[in-house]
Design a protein around this motif. Structure first.
Motif, PDB file in Angstrom:
ATOM      1  N   GLU A   1       8.562  43.912   1.842  1.00 11.85           N
ATOM      2  CA  GLU A   1       9.447  44.322   2.943  1.00 11.85           C
ATOM      3  C   GLU A   1       9.835  45.792   2.805  1.00 11.85           C
ATOM      4  OE1 GLU A   1      12.869  41.741   3.233  1.00 11.85           O
ATOM      5  OE2 GLU A   1      11.586  39.962   3.214  1.00 11.85           O
ATOM      6  N   ILE A   2      10.133  46.214   1.587  1.00 15.17           N
ATOM      7  CA  ILE A   2      10.497  47.612   1.340  1.00 15.17           C
ATOM      8  C   ILE A   2       9.311  48.525   1.653  1.00 15.17           C
ATOM      9  CG2 ILE A   2      11.111  49.280  -0.475  1.00 15.17           C
ATOM     10  CD1 ILE A   2      12.786  46.936  -1.741  1.00 15.17           C
ATOM     11  N   LEU A   3       8.132  48.130   1.216  1.00 20.97           N
ATOM     12  CA  LEU A   3       6.927  48.925   1.502  1.00 20.97           C
ATOM     13  C   LEU A   3       6.681  49.027   3.002  1.00 20.97           C
ATOM     14  CD1 LEU A   3       4.650  47.551  -1.329  1.00 20.97           C
ATOM     15  CD2 LEU A   3       5.335  49.943  -1.042  1.00 20.97           C
ATOM     16  N   LYS A   4       6.827  47.912   3.699  1.00 19.85           N
ATOM     17  CA  LYS A   4       6.608  47.900   5.148  1.00 19.85           C
ATOM     18  C   LYS A   4       7.611  48.820   5.835  1.00 19.85           C
ATOM     19  CE  LYS A   4       6.141  44.757   9.054  1.00 19.85           C
ATOM     20  NZ  LYS A   4       6.230  43.375   9.509  1.00 19.85           N
ATOM     21  N   LYS A   5       8.862  48.775   5.391  1.00 13.46           N
ATOM     22  CA  LYS A   5       9.911  49.623   5.967  1.00 13.46           C
ATOM     23  C   LYS A   5       9.538  51.104   5.862  1.00 13.46           C
ATOM     24  CE  LYS A   5      14.549  51.037   4.779  1.00 13.46           C
ATOM     25  NZ  LYS A   5      15.645  50.814   3.861  1.00 13.46           N
ATOM     26  N   HIS A   6       8.838  51.445   4.793  1.00 12.27           N
ATOM     27  CA  HIS A   6       8.419  52.833   4.563  1.00 12.27           C
ATOM     28  C   HIS A   6       6.990  53.094   5.044  1.00 12.27           C
ATOM     29  CE1 HIS A   6      11.945  54.273   2.360  1.00 12.27           C
ATOM     30  NE2 HIS A   6      12.040  53.040   1.934  1.00 12.27           N
TER      31      HIS A   6
ATOM     32  N   GLY B   1       8.139  39.275  -2.136  1.00 11.73           N
ATOM     33  CA  GLY B   1       8.287  39.437  -0.695  1.00 11.73           C
ATOM     34  C   GLY B   1       9.226  40.591  -0.380  1.00 11.73           C
ATOM     35  N   THR B   2      10.257  40.735  -1.184  1.00 18.69           N
ATOM     36  CA  THR B   2      11.204  41.838  -1.005  1.00 18.69           C
ATOM     37  C   THR B   2      10.514  43.178  -1.209  1.00 18.69           C
ATOM     38  OG1 THR B   2      13.010  40.431  -1.767  1.00 18.69           O
ATOM     39  CG2 THR B   2      13.404  42.790  -1.797  1.00 18.69           C
ATOM     40  N   VAL B   3       9.645  43.264  -2.204  1.00 24.65           N
ATOM     41  CA  VAL B   3       8.895  44.502  -2.453  1.00 24.65           C
ATOM     42  C   VAL B   3       8.033  44.828  -1.238  1.00 24.65           C
ATOM     43  CG1 VAL B   3       7.127  45.601  -3.891  1.00 24.65           C
ATOM     44  CG2 VAL B   3       8.924  44.208  -4.958  1.00 24.65           C
TER      45      VAL B   3
ATOM     46  N   ILE C   1      13.805  49.319  -4.584  1.00 19.17           N
ATOM     47  CA  ILE C   1      13.416  48.206  -5.452  1.00 19.17           C
ATOM     48  C   ILE C   1      14.425  48.066  -6.586  1.00 19.17           C
ATOM     49  CG2 ILE C   1      11.674  47.405  -7.113  1.00 19.17           C
ATOM     50  CD1 ILE C   1       9.560  48.660  -5.182  1.00 19.17           C
ATOM     51  N   GLN C   2      14.838  49.190  -7.157  1.00 22.24           N
ATOM     52  CA  GLN C   2      15.821  49.134  -8.249  1.00 22.24           C
ATOM     53  C   GLN C   2      17.167  48.603  -7.759  1.00 22.24           C
ATOM     54  OE1 GLN C   2      15.806  51.713 -11.722  1.00 22.24           O
ATOM     55  NE2 GLN C   2      17.771  52.505 -11.010  1.00 22.24           N
ATOM     56  N   GLU C   3      17.536  48.912  -6.519  1.00 20.57           N
ATOM     57  CA  GLU C   3      18.781  48.368  -5.962  1.00 20.57           C
ATOM     58  C   GLU C   3      18.745  46.849  -5.937  1.00 20.57           C
ATOM     59  OE1 GLU C   3      20.535  49.607  -2.179  1.00 20.57           O
ATOM     60  OE2 GLU C   3      19.909  51.662  -2.685  1.00 20.57           O
ATOM     61  N   VAL C   4      17.588  46.294  -5.615  1.00 21.80           N
ATOM     62  CA  VAL C   4      17.440  44.842  -5.517  1.00 21.80           C
ATOM     63  C   VAL C   4      17.485  44.189  -6.909  1.00 21.80           C
ATOM     64  CG1 VAL C   4      15.859  42.965  -4.879  1.00 21.80           C
ATOM     65  CG2 VAL C   4      16.173  44.941  -3.358  1.00 21.80           C
ATOM     66  N   TYR C   5      16.699  44.730  -7.845  1.00 29.44           N
ATOM     67  CA  TYR C   5      16.535  44.080  -9.147  1.00 29.44           C
ATOM     68  C   TYR C   5      17.421  44.663 -10.247  1.00 29.44           C
ATOM     69  CZ  TYR C   5      12.319  42.345  -6.897  1.00 29.44           C
ATOM     70  OH  TYR C   5      11.439  41.752  -6.018  1.00 29.44           O
ATOM     71  N   HIS C   6      18.054  45.797  -9.994  1.00 27.69           N
ATOM     72  CA  HIS C   6      18.863  46.534 -10.981  1.00 27.69           C
ATOM     73  C   HIS C   6      17.998  47.206 -12.044  1.00 27.69           C
ATOM     74  CE1 HIS C   6      22.469  44.910  -9.162  1.00 27.69           C
ATOM     75  NE2 HIS C   6      21.969  43.698  -9.299  1.00 27.69           N
ATOM     76  N   TYR C   7      16.703  47.218 -11.840  1.00 29.61           N
ATOM     77  CA  TYR C   7      15.738  47.923 -12.692  1.00 29.61           C
ATOM     78  C   TYR C   7      14.398  47.864 -11.985  1.00 29.61           C
ATOM     79  CZ  TYR C   7      13.395  43.695 -14.531  1.00 29.61           C
ATOM     80  OH  TYR C   7      12.660  42.550 -14.677  1.00 29.61           O
ATOM     81  N   LEU C   8      13.383  48.488 -12.580  1.00 35.17           N
ATOM     82  CA  LEU C   8      12.038  48.444 -12.009  1.00 35.17           C
ATOM     83  C   LEU C   8      11.169  47.504 -12.846  1.00 35.17           C
ATOM     84  CD1 LEU C   8      11.529  52.254 -11.262  1.00 35.17           C
ATOM     85  CD2 LEU C   8      12.147  50.438  -9.648  1.00 35.17           C
ATOM     86  N   PRO C   9      10.972  46.277 -12.372  1.00 34.73           N
ATOM     87  CA  PRO C   9      10.144  45.339 -13.136  1.00 34.73           C
ATOM     88  C   PRO C   9       8.707  45.859 -13.259  1.00 34.73           C
ATOM     89  CG  PRO C   9      11.306  44.228 -11.333  1.00 34.73           C
ATOM     90  CD  PRO C   9      11.485  45.706 -11.144  1.00 34.73           C
ATOM     91  N   ARG C  10       8.132  45.703 -14.413  1.00 33.90           N
ATOM     92  CA  ARG C  10       6.762  46.185 -14.645  1.00 33.90           C
ATOM     93  C   ARG C  10       5.756  45.521 -13.698  1.00 33.90           C
ATOM     94  NH1 ARG C  10       7.061  49.599 -18.864  1.00 33.90           N
ATOM     95  NH2 ARG C  10       8.642  49.200 -20.425  1.00 33.90           N
ATOM     96  N   GLU C  11       6.081  44.312 -13.265  1.00 32.12           N
ATOM     97  CA  GLU C  11       5.170  43.573 -12.390  1.00 32.12           C
ATOM     98  C   GLU C  11       4.990  44.225 -11.016  1.00 32.12           C
ATOM     99  OE1 GLU C  11       7.090  40.683 -15.261  1.00 32.12           O
ATOM    100  OE2 GLU C  11       7.770  42.360 -14.031  1.00 32.12           O
TER     101      GLU C  11
END
Length: 161
Positions: A12-17, A8-10, A31-41
């Motif tokens: 939200e970020i897409l919608k914001k942009h 859902g967070t992903v 996305i990296q700020e949220v998860y501290h990395y870029l999950p492959r999923e």
């Protein structure tokens, strides 16, 4: 430790942009700020929602050094090993961090995802050498003893959170 991925967070970020391909770097940064990395999923989600190939998104994520595809800890500790820091003994500081946290050159993040230890070529604070950063906050004139005290403070913050 399993990482709970909130897609859902992903979204939200897409919608914001406004789902703009041109914002892909900003989207990846957030996305990296949220998860501290870029999950492959996230790559298939981004591909579908932005209308970009997964390979293209992956190539952007791997081109820029600031993006990580590996999970990072709550505290990212960067040890400078530039010339000034190296001659002022940054390696014993790195070794102390690794021994205190059970890490190595190949294992950079603790199993509980609290700490990541990385080396960098220069942090741009040569006059304060040896330097480390914790989540981009500079800690100057470090020693192995000071780094143990800093780790204890960070561990207390984790315990009190």
């Amino acid at each position: 430790m399993a990482i709970n991925l909130d897609f859902g967070t992903v979204h939200e970020i897409l919608k914001k942009h406004d789902y703009k391909q041109v914002d892909i770097i900003s989207i990846l940064q957030e996305i990296q700020e949220v998860y501290h990395y870029l999950p492959r999923e996230i790559f298939p989600i981004l591909s579908k929602e932005l209308g970009m190939g997964e390979a293209r998104i992956y190539s952007i994520a791997t081109f820029y050094e600031n993006f990580s595809l590996e999970p990072k800890g709550k505290y990212v500790i960067k040890v400078c090993d530039g010339t000034a820091c190296h001659v002022r003994k940054s390696i014993p500081i790195l070794e102390k961090l690794r021994s205190e946290l059970g890490l190595s050159a190949s294992k950079k993040t603790t199993d509980d995802l609290n700490f990541t230890v990385e080396t960098v070529s220069c942090l741009g604070a040569c006059g304060l050498a040896p330097v480390i950063t914790v989540n981009d906050v500079v800690h100057p004139e470090m020693t192995p003893e000071k780094v143990v005290a800093l780790l204890n403070t960070l561990k207390e913050e984790i315990d009190n959170a």
